[in-house]
Design an enzyme around this catalytic site. Structure first.
Site, short mmCIF file in Angstrom:
data_model
loop_
_atom_site.label_atom_id
_atom_site.label_comp_id
_atom_site.label_asym_id
_atom_site.label_seq_id
_atom_site.Cartn_x
_atom_site.Cartn_y
_atom_site.Cartn_z
N ARG A 164 0.94 -1.36 -0.02
CA ARG A 164 -0.11 -0.06 0.13
C ARG A 164 0.90 1.09 -0.01
O ARG A 164 0.45 2.39 -0.67
CB ARG A 164 -1.05 0.03 1.28
CG ARG A 164 -0.76 -0.02 2.35
CD ARG A 164 -1.35 -1.13 3.38
NE ARG A 164 -0.68 -2.36 3.18
CZ ARG A 164 -1.31 -3.48 3.14
NH1 ARG A 164 -2.62 -3.56 2.92
NH2 ARG A 164 -0.89 -4.48 2.94
N THR A 165 2.13 1.23 0.70
CA THR A 165 2.81 2.37 0.68
C THR A 165 3.41 2.90 -0.82
O THR A 165 3.32 3.86 -1.09
CB THR A 165 3.89 2.50 1.60
OG1 THR A 165 3.54 2.00 2.90
CG2 THR A 165 4.61 3.85 1.85
N LYS A 191 26.77 -4.04 -9.14
CA LYS A 191 27.86 -3.67 -9.74
C LYS A 191 28.88 -3.20 -8.62
O LYS A 191 30.13 -2.83 -8.91
CB LYS A 191 28.04 -2.93 -10.98
CG LYS A 191 27.20 -3.50 -12.00
CD LYS A 191 27.30 -2.51 -13.26
CE LYS A 191 25.97 -2.61 -14.13
NZ LYS A 191 25.98 -1.59 -14.96
N ARG A 240 11.83 3.22 0.56
CA ARG A 240 11.76 2.41 1.79
C ARG A 240 13.08 1.22 1.55
O ARG A 240 13.35 0.96 0.52
CB ARG A 240 10.37 1.76 1.63
CG ARG A 240 10.41 0.39 2.58
CD ARG A 240 8.92 -0.14 2.50
NE ARG A 240 7.93 0.53 2.89
CZ ARG A 240 6.78 -0.08 3.40
NH1 ARG A 240 6.59 -1.31 3.31
NH2 ARG A 240 5.86 0.79 3.93
N HIS A 294 8.26 5.29 10.05
CA HIS A 294 7.36 5.20 8.79
C HIS A 294 6.57 6.59 8.84
O HIS A 294 5.37 6.42 9.17
CB HIS A 294 6.45 3.74 9.09
CG HIS A 294 5.89 3.77 7.69
ND1 HIS A 294 5.80 4.56 6.65
CD2 HIS A 294 5.25 2.52 7.30
CE1 HIS A 294 5.09 3.80 5.63
NE2 HIS A 294 4.54 2.53 6.17
N1 ASP Z 1 3.14 -1.76 6.58
C1 ASP Z 1 3.59 -1.35 7.90
C2 ASP Z 1 5.17 -1.02 7.76
O1 ASP Z 1 5.56 -1.35 6.51
C3 ASP Z 1 3.28 -2.28 9.05
C4 ASP Z 1 3.55 -3.73 8.81
O2 ASP Z 1 4.38 -4.08 7.87
O3 ASP Z 1 3.48 -4.52 9.82
O4 ASP Z 1 5.52 -0.78 8.78
N1 CP Z 2 1.09 0.19 5.71
C1 CP Z 2 2.01 -0.23 4.86
O1 CP Z 2 2.92 0.36 4.99
O2 CP Z 2 1.85 -1.22 4.09
P1 CP Z 2 2.74 -1.88 3.04
O3 CP Z 2 3.84 -2.30 3.83
O4 CP Z 2 1.99 -2.86 2.25
O5 CP Z 2 3.25 -0.47 2.20
#
Ligand code: ASP
Ligand code: CP
Length: 330
Positions: free
Chosen positions: A63-64, A92, A113, A146
């Site tokens: 989702r992020t 590389k 990320r 986050h």
């Molecule tokens: N999606 C959130 C995160 O990336 C929470 C989780 O993965 O539990 O931190």
């Molecule tokens: N809530 C969240 O960060 O979801 P993802 O890890 O799927 O991005």
């Protein structure tokens, strides 16, 4: 720093103060309303067609990644991505710093990320030392931060309590793997911005929230307490924020049976006051039963969608498009 909104890099929620949080929430609502009509959606797309974003996600995300990608497209931006470093020149031997600087040659923002903590902060520092810096947005940095999840959580809380005075004065519990859950860390840091909030940290032994967060809350006068039993606090909650076991970070952790007492299903829902909401950053594990998905108190699907709106709002602030968007907000 950017002369317009004052927002450039987004690395850690400690950088946010109440006026900016309120502004982001208002902007997100403005975007959400505009996006409902064709004309509004066109207006949004015309805001940043000349901007490009690099999505550098070397840790899994659904989702992020998708909500940032959609947020960019809502503003008419173009996006590029690297999600698998094994097909980038990192194999590389290209350094992290050189990779980041390279992204800034092609993009106007780097959204990133990583499985390791501190990487977004390092990227921002690098940007601040080069002639053409671009903003770095932390989309999750190992177990430490986050920030954009915390912003969407704030927006969700504010929306849910719109008719009850917003977040001020609410009692919120965060439950689960609080030691390694970055969403809880980031959200906790924001609570100093709200009046008379009471926090409960509900965690199994060994997975309690880290002392640095408690010290931060204490130094800002935020009332918080810890317990290992949800039943101690369920009846007084306005919101419960459930989290999953963060097993990807290794280390010893409680067994499945023990973690089961930090799970929410139909049985637990009766213990909360009628107006209490249930949040979860998702993805879920066994701690969140699908049986409660259609309960009106459940907010996690709304959180997902709010993530897209708040990320549009954030990009608009960073790129100084907010004034244009705000024209017409009463
Ligand atoms: N999606 C959130 C995160 O990336 C929470 C989780 O993965 O539990 O931190
Ligand atoms: N809530 C969240 O960060 O979801 P993802 O890890 O799927 O991005």
């Amino acid at each position: 720093m950017n002369a317009g909104s004052g927002l450039f890099h987004v690395i850690d929620t400690r950088q946010f103060e109440r006026p900016m949080l309120d502004r982001l929430c208002r902007l997100a609502t403005r975007v959400r309303t505009l996006a409902k009509s064709r004309q509004g959606a066109r207006q949004l797309r015309r805001l940043a067609p000349d901007r490009r974003a690099m999505l550098y996600f070397t840790q899994p995300s659904t989702r992020t990644f998708l909500s940032f990608n959609s947020a960019c497209h809502i503003l008419g931006m173009q996006t590029s991505e690297i999600r698998n470093p094994s097909i980038s020149s990192e194999v590389k031997g290209e350094t992290f710093e050189d990779s980041i600087r390279t992204f800034s040659s092609y993009a106007d923002a780097i959204i990133m990320r990583t499985p390791e903590g501190g990487k977004a902060a390092r990227a921002a520092e690098l940007m601040d030392s080069i002639p053409r810096p671009v903003p770095v947005i932390n989309a999750g940095s190992g177990p430490d931060q986050h920030p954009t999840q915390a912003l969407l959580d704030i927006y969700t809380l504010e929306r849910s309590f719109e008719k009850r005075g917003g977040i001020d004065g609410k009692t919120i519990a965060m439950m689960g793997d609080l030691r390694r859950g970055r969403t809880v860390r980031s959200l906790s840091y924001l609570m100093k911005n709200y009046r008379d909030v009471r926090l409960w940290f509900v965690a199994p032994p060994g997975l309690e929230i880290k002392q640095d967060v408690l010290d931060h809350l204490d130094s800002h006068g935020v009332a918080c307490e810890s317990t290992s039993r949800l039943d101690d606090v369920a009846g007084e909650l306005d919101a419960l924020y459930v989290t999953r076991l963060q097993s990807e970070y290794g280390e010893e952790e409680p067994g499945a049976v023990e973690y089961a007492s930090y799970a929410i299903g139909l049985e637990q829902m009766d213990k909360f006051p009628p107006g209490a909401i249930i949040m979860h950053p998702l993805p879920r594990g066994p701690e969140l039963s699908p049986a409660i998905d259609n309960d009106p108190r459940v907010m996690y699907w709304r959180q997902e969608r709010n993530g897209m709106w708040i990320r549009v709002a954030l990009l608009a602030l960073i790129f100084n498009l907010a004034n244009e968007l705000e024209a017409g907000i009463s």
